[in-house]
Design a protein around this motif. Structure first.
Motif, PDB file in Angstrom:
ATOM      1  N   TYR A 169      25.320  41.958  -0.466  1.00 14.59           N
ATOM      2  CA  TYR A 169      26.078  41.921  -1.707  1.00 14.59           C
ATOM      3  C   TYR A 169      27.556  42.132  -1.366  1.00 14.59           C
ATOM      4  CZ  TYR A 169      21.684  42.866  -4.252  1.00 14.59           C
ATOM      5  OH  TYR A 169      20.404  42.813  -4.769  1.00 14.59           O
ATOM      6  N   ARG A 218      29.468  43.705  -8.627  1.00 13.13           N
ATOM      7  CA  ARG A 218      28.812  43.453  -7.356  1.00 13.13           C
ATOM      8  C   ARG A 218      27.924  42.220  -7.501  1.00 13.13           C
ATOM      9  NH1 ARG A 218      26.740  48.745  -4.351  1.00 13.13           N
ATOM     10  NH2 ARG A 218      28.791  49.280  -5.204  1.00 13.13           N
ATOM     11  N   GLU A 219      27.966  41.348  -6.506  1.00 13.30           N
ATOM     12  CA  GLU A 219      27.176  40.126  -6.550  1.00 13.30           C
ATOM     13  C   GLU A 219      26.408  39.929  -5.248  1.00 13.30           C
ATOM     14  OE1 GLU A 219      29.428  36.473  -6.575  1.00 13.30           O
ATOM     15  OE2 GLU A 219      30.909  37.220  -5.139  1.00 13.30           O
ATOM     16  N   LEU A 220      25.245  39.312  -5.380  1.00  7.02           N
ATOM     17  CA  LEU A 220      24.438  38.984  -4.212  1.00  7.02           C
ATOM     18  C   LEU A 220      24.953  37.688  -3.617  1.00  7.02           C
ATOM     19  CD1 LEU A 220      21.899  39.602  -2.482  1.00  7.02           C
ATOM     20  CD2 LEU A 220      20.606  38.221  -4.118  1.00  7.02           C
TER      21      LEU A 220
END
Length: 117
Positions: free
Chosen positions: A37, A45-47
């Protein structure tokens, strides 16, 4: 719960490369999927990438073709090779066990990647 420790971040110029590592305190063989992430300042927050125990991978569109996730079960480590870095890749990067896009463990301290233009 296995503890995950990220490393390998740093300052790099646009177009450069970095390899991040995520070392586990125990075996990752039984962890079905692991992911990287990132969280940029002021953003969620991003994958960005995930890998299953069978080494199937999924990438966010923003990193597809530039980032490569891999896992070494013998070393209990997950890697993120990042090439052709862009300033918008600047973020704190974290690894975690994942179910779909949902993180399963407590977060580690992350590793900071800064890409200068």
């Amino acid at each position: 719960q296995v503890q995950l420790v990220e490393s390998g971040g740093g300052l790099v110029q646009a177009g450069g490369s970095l390899r991040l590592s995520c070392a586990a305190s125990g075996s990752i063989v039984s962890i079905n999927a692991l992911g990287w992430y990132r969280q940029a300042p002021g953003k969620q927050r991003e994958l960005v990438a995930s890998i299953t125990s069978g080494s199937s991978t999924v990438y966010a569109d923003s990193v597809k073709g530039r980032f490569t996730i891999s896992r070494d079960n013998a070393k209990n480590t997950v890697y993120l090779q990042m090439n052709s870095l862009k300033p918008e890749d600047t973020a704190d990067y974290y690894c975690n066990a994942v179910l779909g896009v949902v993180p399963l463990y407590n977060w580690g301290q992350g590793t900071l990647v800064t890409v200068s233009s």
